[in-house]
Design a protein around this motif. Structure first.
Motif, mmCIF file in Angstrom:
data_model
loop_
_atom_site.group_PDB
_atom_site.id
_atom_site.type_symbol
_atom_site.label_atom_id
_atom_site.label_comp_id
_atom_site.label_asym_id
_atom_site.label_seq_id
_atom_site.Cartn_x
_atom_site.Cartn_y
_atom_site.Cartn_z
ATOM 1 N N GLN A 159 -58.361 -11.918 14.880
ATOM 2 C CA GLN A 159 -58.875 -13.093 15.578
ATOM 3 C C GLN A 159 -59.879 -12.623 16.636
ATOM 4 O O GLN A 159 -59.681 -11.594 17.281
ATOM 5 N N PHE A 160 -60.948 -13.373 16.792
ATOM 6 C CA PHE A 160 -61.853 -13.153 17.912
ATOM 7 C C PHE A 160 -61.224 -13.813 19.134
ATOM 8 O O PHE A 160 -60.516 -14.810 19.004
ATOM 9 N N THR A 161 -61.489 -13.254 20.298
ATOM 10 C CA THR A 161 -60.978 -13.816 21.541
ATOM 11 C C THR A 161 -62.128 -14.006 22.508
ATOM 12 O O THR A 161 -62.923 -13.089 22.720
ATOM 13 N N GLU A 162 -62.211 -15.188 23.079
ATOM 14 C CA GLU A 162 -63.192 -15.461 24.122
ATOM 15 C C GLU A 162 -62.442 -16.062 25.304
ATOM 16 O O GLU A 162 -61.462 -16.778 25.112
ATOM 17 N N TRP A 163 -62.894 -15.760 26.515
ATOM 18 C CA TRP A 163 -62.262 -16.366 27.679
ATOM 19 C C TRP A 163 -63.283 -16.566 28.790
ATOM 20 O O TRP A 163 -64.295 -15.886 28.869
ATOM 21 N N VAL A 164 -62.984 -17.562 29.630
ATOM 22 C CA VAL A 164 -63.710 -17.808 30.872
ATOM 23 C C VAL A 164 -62.657 -18.102 31.939
ATOM 24 O O VAL A 164 -61.566 -18.596 31.623
ATOM 25 N N GLY A 165 -62.981 -17.794 33.172
ATOM 26 C CA GLY A 165 -62.020 -18.040 34.234
ATOM 27 C C GLY A 165 -62.654 -18.020 35.602
ATOM 28 O O GLY A 165 -63.801 -17.584 35.773
ATOM 29 N N VAL A 166 -61.890 -18.501 36.557
ATOM 30 C CA VAL A 166 -62.279 -18.482 37.966
ATOM 31 C C VAL A 166 -61.052 -18.079 38.775
ATOM 32 O O VAL A 166 -59.918 -18.228 38.313
ATOM 33 N N GLY A 167 -61.293 -17.570 39.961
ATOM 34 C CA GLY A 167 -60.168 -17.197 40.799
ATOM 35 C C GLY A 167 -60.599 -16.644 42.127
ATOM 36 O O GLY A 167 -61.768 -16.732 42.519
ATOM 37 N N LEU A 168 -59.618 -16.064 42.812
ATOM 38 C CA LEU A 168 -59.839 -15.451 44.116
ATOM 39 C C LEU A 168 -59.298 -14.031 44.106
ATOM 40 O O LEU A 168 -58.177 -13.796 43.636
ATOM 41 N N GLU A 169 -60.102 -13.106 44.599
ATOM 42 C CA GLU A 169 -59.614 -11.767 44.887
ATOM 43 C C GLU A 169 -59.112 -11.826 46.319
ATOM 44 O O GLU A 169 -59.871 -12.115 47.247
ATOM 45 N N LEU A 170 -57.819 -11.603 46.514
ATOM 46 C CA LEU A 170 -57.185 -11.713 47.824
ATOM 47 C C LEU A 170 -57.058 -10.318 48.418
ATOM 48 O O LEU A 170 -56.169 -9.564 48.055
ATOM 49 N N GLY A 171 -57.971 -9.964 49.320
ATOM 50 C CA GLY A 171 -57.997 -8.614 49.847
ATOM 51 C C GLY A 171 -58.482 -7.637 48.787
ATOM 52 O O GLY A 171 -59.240 -7.994 47.889
ATOM 53 N N PRO A 225 -64.193 -15.336 45.952
ATOM 54 C CA PRO A 225 -64.172 -16.088 44.698
ATOM 55 C C PRO A 225 -64.873 -15.298 43.592
ATOM 56 O O PRO A 225 -65.786 -14.520 43.861
ATOM 57 N N TYR A 226 -64.431 -15.514 42.359
ATOM 58 C CA TYR A 226 -65.066 -14.845 41.229
ATOM 59 C C TYR A 226 -65.133 -15.780 40.028
ATOM 60 O O TYR A 226 -64.393 -16.757 39.927
ATOM 61 N N PHE A 227 -66.033 -15.447 39.105
ATOM 62 C CA PHE A 227 -66.145 -16.072 37.795
ATOM 63 C C PHE A 227 -66.068 -14.939 36.787
ATOM 64 O O PHE A 227 -66.637 -13.871 37.005
ATOM 65 N N GLU A 228 -65.382 -15.168 35.669
ATOM 66 C CA GLU A 228 -65.288 -14.143 34.646
ATOM 67 C C GLU A 228 -65.485 -14.752 33.259
ATOM 68 O O GLU A 228 -65.246 -15.945 33.045
ATOM 69 N N ALA A 229 -65.926 -13.928 32.339
ATOM 70 C CA ALA A 229 -66.046 -14.302 30.932
ATOM 71 C C ALA A 229 -65.843 -13.035 30.113
ATOM 72 O O ALA A 229 -66.093 -11.930 30.593
ATOM 73 N N GLY A 230 -65.374 -13.195 28.885
ATOM 74 C CA GLY A 230 -65.161 -12.015 28.061
ATOM 75 C C GLY A 230 -65.065 -12.355 26.597
ATOM 76 O O GLY A 230 -64.918 -13.515 26.212
ATOM 77 N N ILE A 231 -65.147 -11.301 25.798
ATOM 78 C CA ILE A 231 -65.063 -11.441 24.347
ATOM 79 C C ILE A 231 -64.427 -10.172 23.791
ATOM 80 O O ILE A 231 -64.598 -9.082 24.337
ATOM 81 N N GLY A 232 -63.676 -10.344 22.701
ATOM 82 C CA GLY A 232 -63.051 -9.180 22.100
ATOM 83 C C GLY A 232 -62.465 -9.485 20.744
ATOM 84 O O GLY A 232 -62.649 -10.569 20.189
ATOM 85 N N GLY A 233 -61.742 -8.515 20.219
ATOM 86 C CA GLY A 233 -61.043 -8.650 18.956
ATOM 87 C C GLY A 233 -59.556 -8.517 19.181
ATOM 88 O O GLY A 233 -59.110 -7.758 20.042
ATOM 89 N N THR A 234 -58.769 -9.270 18.409
ATOM 90 C CA THR A 234 -57.320 -9.311 18.589
ATOM 91 C C THR A 234 -56.650 -9.262 17.227
ATOM 92 O O THR A 234 -57.135 -9.852 16.268
ATOM 93 N N TYR A 235 -55.514 -8.575 17.158
ATOM 94 C CA TYR A 235 -54.731 -8.498 15.933
ATOM 95 C C TYR A 235 -53.419 -9.232 16.157
ATOM 96 O O TYR A 235 -52.667 -8.912 17.081
ATOM 97 N N PHE A 236 -53.138 -10.252 15.321
ATOM 98 C CA PHE A 236 -51.918 -11.050 15.414
ATOM 99 C C PHE A 236 -50.860 -10.497 14.456
ATOM 100 O O PHE A 236 -51.188 -9.986 13.383
ATOM 101 N N SER A 237 -49.585 -10.641 14.814
ATOM 102 C CA SER A 237 -48.491 -10.127 13.988
ATOM 103 C C SER A 237 -48.281 -10.950 12.726
ATOM 104 O O SER A 237 -47.677 -10.461 11.768
ATOM 105 N N GLN A 238 -48.728 -12.196 12.694
ATOM 106 C CA GLN A 238 -48.640 -13.030 11.496
ATOM 107 C C GLN A 238 -49.731 -14.094 11.549
ATOM 108 O O GLN A 238 -50.407 -14.236 12.560
ATOM 109 N N THR A 239 -49.878 -14.834 10.478
ATOM 110 C CA THR A 239 -50.978 -15.807 10.374
ATOM 111 C C THR A 239 -50.522 -17.250 10.545
ATOM 112 O O THR A 239 -51.300 -18.167 10.327
ATOM 113 N N THR A 240 -49.274 -17.462 10.939
ATOM 114 C CA THR A 240 -48.745 -18.806 11.125
ATOM 115 C C THR A 240 -48.065 -18.903 12.484
ATOM 116 O O THR A 240 -47.312 -18.017 12.871
ATOM 117 N N LEU A 241 -48.326 -19.992 13.210
ATOM 118 C CA LEU A 241 -47.663 -20.287 14.467
ATOM 119 C C LEU A 241 -47.239 -21.746 14.410
ATOM 120 O O LEU A 241 -48.059 -22.646 14.609
#
Length: 174
Positions: free
Chosen positions: A127-139, A101-117
Protein backbone atom coordinates in the motif's frame (compact mmCIF):
# COMPACT_ATOMS: atom_id res chain seq x y z
CA UNK A 1 5.68 -10.50 8.25
CA UNK A 2 9.38 -11.46 8.15
CA UNK A 3 9.79 -9.46 4.94
CA UNK A 4 8.16 -6.45 6.63
CA UNK A 5 10.50 -6.67 9.62
CA UNK A 6 13.54 -7.10 7.37
CA UNK A 7 12.52 -4.10 5.24
CA UNK A 8 11.96 -1.96 8.34
CA UNK A 9 15.31 -3.03 9.79
CA UNK A 10 17.10 -2.20 6.51
CA UNK A 11 15.36 1.18 6.34
CA UNK A 12 16.39 1.90 9.95
CA UNK A 13 20.04 1.08 9.25
CA UNK A 14 20.03 3.25 6.08
CA UNK A 15 18.26 6.14 7.78
CA UNK A 16 20.47 6.02 10.85
CA UNK A 17 23.60 6.12 8.69
CA UNK A 18 22.44 9.25 6.82
CA UNK A 19 20.79 11.15 9.67
CA UNK A 20 21.83 13.12 12.73
CA UNK A 21 21.14 10.84 15.70
CA UNK A 22 20.36 13.80 17.99
CA UNK A 23 17.23 14.56 15.93
CA UNK A 24 15.59 11.13 16.06
CA UNK A 25 11.97 11.14 17.28
CA UNK A 26 9.57 8.38 18.27
CA UNK A 27 5.89 9.17 17.73
CA UNK A 28 2.89 7.24 19.08
CA UNK A 29 -0.25 7.44 16.93
CA UNK A 30 -3.87 6.60 17.73
CA UNK A 31 -7.04 7.07 15.73
CA UNK A 32 -10.58 5.74 15.45
CA UNK A 33 -13.37 5.87 12.88
CA UNK A 34 -16.87 4.46 13.21
CA UNK A 35 -15.57 0.93 12.54
CA UNK A 36 -11.73 0.98 12.57
CA UNK A 37 -9.28 1.59 15.40
CA UNK A 38 -5.61 2.31 14.70
CA UNK A 39 -2.56 2.28 16.96
CA UNK A 40 0.94 2.74 15.63
CA UNK A 41 4.44 4.03 16.10
CA UNK A 42 6.55 6.15 13.79
CA UNK A 43 10.29 6.80 14.02
CA UNK A 44 11.53 10.01 12.37
CA UNK A 45 15.27 10.06 11.88
CA UNK A 46 17.41 13.19 11.62
CA UNK A 47 17.13 15.33 8.56
CA UNK A 48 18.72 14.33 5.27
CA UNK A 49 17.97 17.81 3.89
CA UNK A 50 17.24 21.04 5.66
CA UNK A 51 16.95 24.77 5.15
CA UNK A 52 16.20 27.60 7.55
CA UNK A 53 15.30 31.25 7.54
CA UNK A 54 15.16 33.61 10.49
CA UNK A 55 11.65 32.41 11.47
CA UNK A 56 11.10 28.99 9.84
CA UNK A 57 12.99 25.70 9.44
CA UNK A 58 12.28 23.05 6.79
CA UNK A 59 13.51 19.48 6.75
CA UNK A 60 13.15 16.16 4.96
CA UNK A 61 13.50 13.10 7.19
CA UNK A 62 13.40 9.32 6.67
CA UNK A 63 10.44 7.77 8.49
CA UNK A 64 9.83 4.14 9.50
CA UNK A 65 6.38 3.22 10.78
CA UNK A 66 4.38 0.26 11.95
CA UNK A 67 1.13 -0.49 13.66
CA UNK A 68 -2.17 -2.28 13.65
CA UNK A 69 -5.65 -1.60 12.35
CA UNK A 70 -8.57 -3.31 14.07
CA UNK A 71 -12.03 -3.55 12.56
CA UNK A 72 -14.56 -2.94 15.36
CA UNK A 73 -17.75 -3.64 13.40
CA UNK A 74 -19.94 -6.72 13.71
CA UNK A 75 -17.94 -8.82 11.25
CA UNK A 76 -15.47 -10.92 13.25
CA UNK A 77 -13.53 -12.37 10.30
CA UNK A 78 -10.27 -10.66 9.21
CA UNK A 79 -10.60 -7.99 11.89
CA UNK A 80 -6.89 -7.16 12.40
CA UNK A 81 -4.20 -5.99 9.99
CA UNK A 82 -0.61 -5.24 11.01
CA UNK A 83 1.65 -3.12 8.83
CA UNK A 84 5.18 -1.80 8.51
CA UNK A 85 6.75 0.60 6.07
CA UNK A 86 9.15 3.41 5.30
CA UNK A 87 9.00 6.77 3.59
CA UNK A 88 10.08 10.39 3.60
CA UNK A 89 8.52 13.15 5.68
CA UNK A 90 8.68 16.91 5.07
CA UNK A 91 8.27 19.30 8.01
CA UNK A 92 8.23 23.08 8.27
CA UNK A 93 8.33 24.49 11.80
CA UNK A 94 8.56 27.88 13.44
CA UNK A 95 11.99 28.53 14.97
CA UNK A 96 13.18 29.84 18.32
CA UNK A 97 9.97 29.70 20.34
CA UNK A 98 8.96 27.50 23.26
CA UNK A 99 5.81 26.36 21.42
CA UNK A 100 6.68 25.90 17.75
CA UNK A 101 3.81 25.20 15.35
CA UNK A 102 4.59 22.87 12.46
CA UNK A 103 3.08 21.44 9.27
CA UNK A 104 4.12 18.05 7.94
CA UNK A 105 3.49 15.89 4.88
CA UNK A 106 4.91 12.57 3.78
CA UNK A 107 4.76 9.66 1.41
CA UNK A 108 5.98 6.09 1.56
CA UNK A 109 5.39 2.42 0.98
CA UNK A 110 3.73 0.04 3.44
CA UNK A 111 3.35 -3.73 3.64
CA UNK A 112 0.11 -5.07 5.19
CA UNK A 113 -0.16 -8.51 6.83
CA UNK A 114 -3.33 -9.32 4.84
CA UNK A 115 -5.56 -7.83 2.16
CA UNK A 116 -8.85 -7.75 4.09
CA UNK A 117 -9.93 -5.56 7.02
CA UNK A 118 -13.50 -6.40 7.99
CA UNK A 119 -15.57 -5.74 4.84
CA UNK A 120 -12.78 -3.67 3.19
CA UNK A 121 -10.89 -5.25 0.32
CA UNK A 122 -7.39 -3.83 -0.08
CA UNK A 123 -6.48 -6.26 -2.92
CA UNK A 124 -2.69 -6.01 -2.42
CA UNK A 125 -0.46 -6.22 0.63
CA UNK A 126 1.63 -3.35 -0.71
CA UNK A 127 0.00 0.00 0.00
CA UNK A 128 1.14 3.55 -0.64
CA UNK A 129 0.94 5.83 2.38
CA UNK A 130 0.42 9.57 2.35
CA UNK A 131 -0.03 11.83 5.35
CA UNK A 132 -0.45 15.48 6.31
CA UNK A 133 -0.50 16.92 9.79
CA UNK A 134 -0.17 19.91 12.07
CA UNK A 135 1.02 20.24 15.62
CA UNK A 136 3.19 21.89 18.21
CA UNK A 137 6.77 21.17 19.16
CA UNK A 138 6.72 21.76 22.93
CA UNK A 139 10.24 22.78 23.91
CA UNK A 140 13.10 20.71 22.52
CA UNK A 141 11.81 17.18 23.14
CA UNK A 142 7.99 16.81 22.99
CA UNK A 143 5.62 17.01 20.02
CA UNK A 144 1.82 16.95 20.09
CA UNK A 145 -0.09 16.84 16.82
CA UNK A 146 -2.89 15.72 14.52
CA UNK A 147 -2.28 13.65 11.40
CA UNK A 148 -4.47 12.49 8.52
CA UNK A 149 -3.17 9.34 6.82
CA UNK A 150 -4.34 7.55 3.67
CA UNK A 151 -3.35 3.96 2.85
CA UNK A 152 -4.14 2.76 -0.68
CA UNK A 153 -2.70 0.54 -3.38
CA UNK A 154 -2.97 3.40 -5.90
CA UNK A 155 -5.38 1.34 -8.04
CA UNK A 156 -2.67 -1.22 -8.86
CA UNK A 157 -5.43 -3.78 -8.41
CA UNK A 158 -9.17 -3.51 -7.77
CA UNK A 159 -11.00 -3.23 -5.50
CA UNK A 160 -9.02 -0.46 -3.86
CA UNK A 161 -11.01 0.33 -0.72
CA UNK A 162 -8.04 1.85 1.13
CA UNK A 163 -8.04 3.15 4.70
CA UNK A 164 -8.29 6.80 5.78
CA UNK A 165 -7.49 7.70 9.37
CA UNK A 166 -7.34 10.83 11.51
CA UNK A 167 -4.91 10.36 14.38
CA UNK A 168 -3.56 12.14 17.41
CA UNK A 169 0.18 11.96 17.81
CA UNK A 170 2.51 12.29 20.78
CA UNK A 171 6.22 12.35 20.01
CA UNK A 172 9.49 12.48 21.89
CA UNK A 173 12.70 13.71 20.28
CA UNK A 174 16.09 12.61 21.62
Amino acid sequence: MRITLAACAAACVWAASTAHAAETAVELLHGETASIRHSGVSVRFGEIWGSASEKWAMSVQPVVQGGRFRYTGNRAEHDRVSYGGAGLGFRIARRAETFRPYFEAGIGGTYFSQTTLGPRRLSTRFQFTEWVGVGLELGDHVTLGWRYSHFSNGSIKRPNDGVDMQQIMLGVKF
